[in-house]
Scaffold this motif. Sequence first.
Motif, mmCIF file in Angstrom:
data_model
loop_
_atom_site.group_PDB
_atom_site.id
_atom_site.type_symbol
_atom_site.label_atom_id
_atom_site.label_comp_id
_atom_site.label_asym_id
_atom_site.label_seq_id
_atom_site.Cartn_x
_atom_site.Cartn_y
_atom_site.Cartn_z
ATOM 1 N N VAL A 75 -9.165 -3.310 2.880
ATOM 2 C CA VAL A 75 -7.760 -2.998 3.016
ATOM 3 C C VAL A 75 -7.447 -1.945 2.143
ATOM 4 C CG1 VAL A 75 -6.972 -5.649 3.248
ATOM 5 C CG2 VAL A 75 -7.263 -4.499 1.108
ATOM 6 N N VAL A 76 -6.166 -1.382 2.608
ATOM 7 C CA VAL A 76 -5.633 -0.166 1.883
ATOM 8 C C VAL A 76 -4.427 -0.905 0.956
ATOM 9 C CG1 VAL A 76 -5.053 2.144 1.809
ATOM 10 C CG2 VAL A 76 -6.828 1.744 3.316
ATOM 11 N N VAL A 77 -4.499 -0.487 -0.178
ATOM 12 C CA VAL A 77 -3.256 -0.645 -1.075
ATOM 13 C C VAL A 77 -2.028 0.119 -0.617
ATOM 14 C CG1 VAL A 77 -2.363 -0.885 -3.484
ATOM 15 C CG2 VAL A 77 -4.593 -1.450 -2.884
ATOM 16 N N ARG A 78 -0.947 -0.419 -0.018
ATOM 17 C CA ARG A 78 0.176 0.236 0.337
ATOM 18 C C ARG A 78 1.495 0.208 -0.749
ATOM 19 N NH1 ARG A 78 -1.390 3.903 3.059
ATOM 20 N NH2 ARG A 78 -2.540 3.074 4.747
ATOM 21 N N ALA A 79 1.256 -0.889 -1.590
ATOM 22 C CA ALA A 79 2.391 -0.791 -2.723
ATOM 23 C C ALA A 79 2.057 -1.977 -3.826
ATOM 24 C CB ALA A 79 3.777 -1.433 -2.174
ATOM 25 N N VAL A 80 2.601 -1.958 -5.020
ATOM 26 C CA VAL A 80 2.436 -3.160 -5.856
ATOM 27 C C VAL A 80 3.620 -3.881 -6.330
ATOM 28 C CG1 VAL A 80 0.401 -1.739 -7.154
ATOM 29 C CG2 VAL A 80 2.896 -1.246 -7.870
ATOM 30 N N ALA A 81 3.613 -4.904 -6.661
ATOM 31 C CA ALA A 81 4.737 -5.758 -7.011
ATOM 32 C C ALA A 81 4.545 -6.231 -8.398
ATOM 33 C CB ALA A 81 5.097 -7.042 -5.898
ATOM 34 N N ARG B 191 4.697 -13.697 3.247
ATOM 35 C CA ARG B 191 5.237 -12.755 4.318
ATOM 36 C C ARG B 191 5.460 -11.367 3.525
ATOM 37 N NH1 ARG B 191 8.457 -14.364 9.479
ATOM 38 N NH2 ARG B 191 7.612 -16.486 9.794
ATOM 39 N N GLU B 192 6.106 -11.422 2.443
ATOM 40 C CA GLU B 192 6.356 -10.431 1.534
ATOM 41 C C GLU B 192 4.916 -9.536 0.671
ATOM 42 O OE1 GLU B 192 9.435 -10.728 -1.417
ATOM 43 O OE2 GLU B 192 10.373 -12.200 0.028
ATOM 44 N N ALA B 193 4.118 -10.583 0.586
ATOM 45 C CA ALA B 193 2.775 -10.284 0.030
ATOM 46 C C ALA B 193 1.994 -9.477 0.918
ATOM 47 C CB ALA B 193 2.051 -11.503 -0.446
ATOM 48 N N ALA B 194 1.941 -9.936 2.407
ATOM 49 C CA ALA B 194 1.296 -9.043 3.178
ATOM 50 C C ALA B 194 1.761 -7.574 3.303
ATOM 51 C CB ALA B 194 1.579 -9.830 4.601
ATOM 52 N N LEU B 195 2.730 -7.280 2.883
ATOM 53 C CA LEU B 195 3.597 -5.985 2.856
ATOM 54 C C LEU B 195 2.810 -4.860 1.978
ATOM 55 C CD1 LEU B 195 7.041 -6.680 3.654
ATOM 56 C CD2 LEU B 195 5.428 -6.057 5.524
ATOM 57 N N LEU B 196 2.202 -5.582 1.082
ATOM 58 C CA LEU B 196 1.423 -4.849 -0.217
ATOM 59 C C LEU B 196 0.023 -3.984 0.628
ATOM 60 C CD1 LEU B 196 1.755 -7.346 -3.100
ATOM 61 C CD2 LEU B 196 3.186 -5.404 -2.365
ATOM 62 N N TYR B 197 -0.348 -4.430 1.413
ATOM 63 C CA TYR B 197 -1.530 -3.770 2.154
ATOM 64 C C TYR B 197 -1.611 -3.925 3.415
ATOM 65 C CZ TYR B 197 -2.648 -8.792 3.011
ATOM 66 O OH TYR B 197 -2.976 -9.839 3.594
ATOM 67 N N ARG C 95 -3.059 -3.746 -12.537
ATOM 68 C CA ARG C 95 -4.341 -4.277 -12.706
ATOM 69 C C ARG C 95 -4.923 -4.948 -11.400
ATOM 70 N NH1 ARG C 95 -6.497 -6.006 -18.006
ATOM 71 N NH2 ARG C 95 -7.446 -7.656 -16.877
ATOM 72 N N LEU C 96 -6.151 -4.722 -11.040
ATOM 73 C CA LEU C 96 -6.522 -4.962 -9.948
ATOM 74 C C LEU C 96 -6.672 -6.624 -9.976
ATOM 75 C CD1 LEU C 96 -8.265 -4.692 -7.303
ATOM 76 C CD2 LEU C 96 -10.535 -4.476 -8.481
ATOM 77 N N ASP C 97 -6.743 -7.361 -10.929
ATOM 78 C CA ASP C 97 -6.961 -8.979 -10.766
ATOM 79 C C ASP C 97 -5.357 -9.120 -10.503
ATOM 80 O OD1 ASP C 97 -6.154 -8.036 -13.258
ATOM 81 O OD2 ASP C 97 -7.107 -9.772 -14.396
ATOM 82 N N LYS C 98 -4.648 -8.704 -11.181
ATOM 83 C CA LYS C 98 -3.295 -9.112 -10.881
ATOM 84 C C LYS C 98 -2.732 -8.786 -9.604
ATOM 85 C CE LYS C 98 1.590 -9.020 -12.774
ATOM 86 N NZ LYS C 98 2.535 -8.645 -13.922
ATOM 87 N N TRP C 99 -3.228 -7.472 -9.069
ATOM 88 C CA TRP C 99 -2.592 -7.116 -7.719
ATOM 89 C C TRP C 99 -3.559 -8.114 -6.710
ATOM 90 C CZ3 TRP C 99 -4.700 -5.981 -2.973
ATOM 91 C CH2 TRP C 99 -3.755 -5.453 -1.878
ATOM 92 N N LEU C 100 -4.593 -8.609 -6.718
ATOM 93 C CA LEU C 100 -5.088 -9.740 -5.846
ATOM 94 C C LEU C 100 -4.460 -10.919 -5.833
ATOM 95 C CD1 LEU C 100 -8.951 -8.905 -6.443
ATOM 96 C CD2 LEU C 100 -7.617 -8.267 -4.263
ATOM 97 N N TRP C 101 -3.962 -11.173 -6.905
ATOM 98 C CA TRP C 101 -3.033 -12.747 -7.046
ATOM 99 C C TRP C 101 -1.707 -12.260 -6.477
ATOM 100 C CZ3 TRP C 101 0.927 -13.203 -10.692
ATOM 101 C CH2 TRP C 101 1.494 -14.484 -10.971
ATOM 102 N N VAL C 102 -1.193 -11.216 -6.706
ATOM 103 C CA VAL C 102 0.162 -11.161 -6.151
ATOM 104 C C VAL C 102 0.157 -10.848 -4.803
ATOM 105 C CG1 VAL C 102 1.969 -9.562 -5.910
ATOM 106 C CG2 VAL C 102 1.231 -9.903 -8.579
ATOM 107 N N ALA C 103 -0.962 -10.286 -4.185
ATOM 108 C CA ALA C 103 -1.123 -10.125 -2.668
ATOM 109 C C ALA C 103 -1.877 -11.442 -2.149
ATOM 110 C CB ALA C 103 -2.212 -8.825 -2.255
ATOM 111 N N ARG C 104 -1.845 -12.324 -2.742
ATOM 112 C CA ARG C 104 -2.458 -13.660 -2.464
ATOM 113 C C ARG C 104 -3.618 -13.811 -1.748
ATOM 114 N NH1 ARG C 104 1.298 -17.740 -2.126
ATOM 115 N NH2 ARG C 104 3.390 -17.146 -3.221
ATOM 116 N N PHE C 105 -4.559 -12.930 -2.202
ATOM 117 C CA PHE C 105 -5.869 -12.877 -2.004
ATOM 118 C C PHE C 105 -6.606 -14.214 -2.619
ATOM 119 C CE2 PHE C 105 -5.095 -8.784 -0.016
ATOM 120 C CZ PHE C 105 -5.648 -9.008 0.916
ATOM 121 N N PHE C 106 -6.156 -14.411 -3.998
ATOM 122 C CA PHE C 106 -6.629 -15.398 -4.801
ATOM 123 C C PHE C 106 -5.527 -16.549 -5.359
ATOM 124 C CE2 PHE C 106 -9.808 -12.425 -4.557
ATOM 125 C CZ PHE C 106 -11.094 -12.863 -4.372
#
Length: 136
Positions: A70-76, A83-89, A14-25
């Motif tokens: 950004v371009v999504v590279r992975a999901v978690a 540092r790990e979240a930055a690898l997701l995009y 889900r987009l909202d979850k990905w944004l949270w996991v990737a630490r944008f919010f």
Amino acid sequence: MTDSANQDDAQTQRLDKWLWVARFFKTRGLAASAISGGKVQVAGERVKPSRRVGPGTELAIRRGPQQWLVVVRAVAKHRRPAREAALLYEESPESIAQRQREAEQRKLNAGERRERLGKPSKRERRNATLLKSRRE
């Protein structure tokens, strides 16, 4: 569900979850509000928080004065350290350059003092009284 459907769910989120996991919010709720408010776009379109994103999805994210392309590279599955979240995009070079220019502009503008409207503060009144008494 079929085996391929389970595999698709493992590669999307889900987009909202990905944004949270990737630490944008900071919270998922803030991410969902931003999406609903049109601050996050997928491939230039407004979407809902439940939109599924996966590797290769292009996102435009605006948070305050900053904007990321950004371009999504992975999901978690879980929120991890930054540092790990930055690898997701992967952020586009244009986006990085634009954010740096805007940050420099904000620093330059921070030195400018805006004219005060309304009555002076207590500190300003004291200083004015002190200057007036020194003149006399």
